[in-house]
Design an enzyme around this catalytic site. Sequence first.
Site, PDB file in Angstrom:
ATOM      1  N   LYS A  35     -16.945  39.897 -27.057  1.00 33.51           N
ATOM      2  CA  LYS A  35     -17.546  38.669 -27.604  1.00 33.51           C
ATOM      3  C   LYS A  35     -18.803  39.028 -28.411  1.00 33.51           C
ATOM      4  CE  LYS A  35     -20.235  37.753 -23.452  1.00 33.51           C
ATOM      5  NZ  LYS A  35     -20.836  36.740 -22.600  1.00 33.51           N
ATOM      6  N   TYR A 253     -50.669  43.976 -39.780  1.00 31.53           N
ATOM      7  CA  TYR A 253     -51.177  42.609 -39.622  1.00 31.53           C
ATOM      8  C   TYR A 253     -52.003  42.484 -38.353  1.00 31.53           C
ATOM      9  CZ  TYR A 253     -47.941  41.007 -43.249  1.00 31.53           C
ATOM     10  OH  TYR A 253     -47.275  40.813 -44.425  1.00 31.53           O
TER      11      TYR A 253
HETATM   12  N1  PLP Z   1     -17.319  38.407 -17.863  1.00 31.90           N
HETATM   13  C1  PLP Z   1     -17.886  37.272 -18.307  1.00 31.90           C
HETATM   14  C2  PLP Z   1     -17.324  35.970 -17.888  1.00 31.90           C
HETATM   15  C3  PLP Z   1     -19.010  37.321 -19.132  1.00 31.90           C
HETATM   16  O1  PLP Z   1     -19.563  36.190 -19.569  1.00 31.90           O
HETATM   17  C4  PLP Z   1     -19.528  38.591 -19.495  1.00 31.90           C
HETATM   18  C5  PLP Z   1     -20.734  38.692 -20.329  1.00 31.90           C
HETATM   19  O2  PLP Z   1     -21.666  37.980 -20.240  1.00 31.90           O
HETATM   20  C6  PLP Z   1     -18.909  39.740 -19.016  1.00 31.90           C
HETATM   21  C7  PLP Z   1     -17.806  39.628 -18.208  1.00 31.90           C
HETATM   22  C8  PLP Z   1     -19.447  41.115 -19.343  1.00 31.90           C
HETATM   23  O3  PLP Z   1     -20.714  41.259 -18.755  1.00 31.90           O
HETATM   24  P1  PLP Z   1     -21.495  42.655 -18.893  1.00 31.90           P
HETATM   25  O4  PLP Z   1     -21.832  42.802 -20.326  1.00 31.90           O
HETATM   26  O5  PLP Z   1     -22.709  42.474 -18.051  1.00 31.90           O
HETATM   27  O6  PLP Z   1     -20.553  43.687 -18.405  1.00 31.90           O
END
Ligand code: PLP
Length: 356
Positions: A35, A253
Amino acid sequence: MARPIQAQVDLEALKNNLNVVRRAAPESRVWSVIKANAYGHGLERVWSALRDSDGLAMLNIEEAMLVRERGWKGPLLMLEGFFCAEDLFFFSEYRLTAVVHSDWQINILQNTCFPGSLDIYVKMNSGMNRLGFRPGDVYTVWQKLRSMKNVGEMTLMTHFADADKPDGITSAMACIEQASNGLDCPRSFSNSAAILWHPKAHYDWVRPGIILYGASPTGKWQDIANTGLKPVMTLRSEIIAVQTLKAGDTVGYGSRYCATAEQRIGIVAAGYADGYPRHANTGTPISVDGVRTRTLGTVSMDMLAVDLDPVPHAVVGSYVELWGKEVKIDEVAFAVGTIGYELMCALAPRVPVMSV
Ligand code: PLP
């Protein structure tokens, strides 16, 4: 000549990290979480390095369509499921598995006629209190969904709130026991932290995200130092100017750094408009020509200053690593009070990205 900033994405490191997951959870199948544009690494660029995954997990239909159109035939898990009845037609066409976390989604499923059936992940709220059914409601929800003709395979899932702590899943596991009593079904509970540190929670499918990209779920790189994980993203640039300060001269800055003696500093083509954090004030680790040094003063939109005392040979054109193999992204994140996840995802679109 182009501005010298660049993000490099090491696809071999990504493959290595998937193998680390395989070794840590040898009995489980792996949903690689891609994602947020593969945690900022560029979905189009990286997904094929994760072809050996058993499935890919994501949020948006566009992400799912992209990997299907590029030829991915395996399972796809939509981590927030569907949002409206129309989505179900896409889910059916692209063979997507949906997380179902709320009653309103069950209503949509009940009232929508779409071709075929939908495989679902029933999400239980084990303490995060974001998405999911309460443990006491899971059995009834499960039976209701099981009786629906348009529901195919069902898996029980949860997402831990505290898997990065040594005893962080005890109460969540108790909730799961309560909820899943009598349910004989596949289970998927573990994110990166649980994969590394809670083998009892691995079960049928694990869901690694951050460790695939070579950073720590805790935000401290020392916690993953002996795991074999390798950083995937390197943010690099060059020194584009050198200044020699006298005692009393200030930098940037707000004049927030003041030299106490003569000092050479380098100006690096990287700033907060590239995704480098503005709060990486004096002292944040950075590497110049392979030597670790520190930032000085306030980070600007397009530039930052570095201390060249530890690197006397550095000149205009010297290589700078903002994060990557010499300086871990977790170290930079720690210095600014965040975690590697946020820095990866905040890489700005103007930074050219290259696979290596
Ligand atoms: N599973 C779900 C439902 C998630 O929302 C996420 C990420 O937020 C993950 C797995 C993967 O998590 P991580 O990046 O901590 O392994």
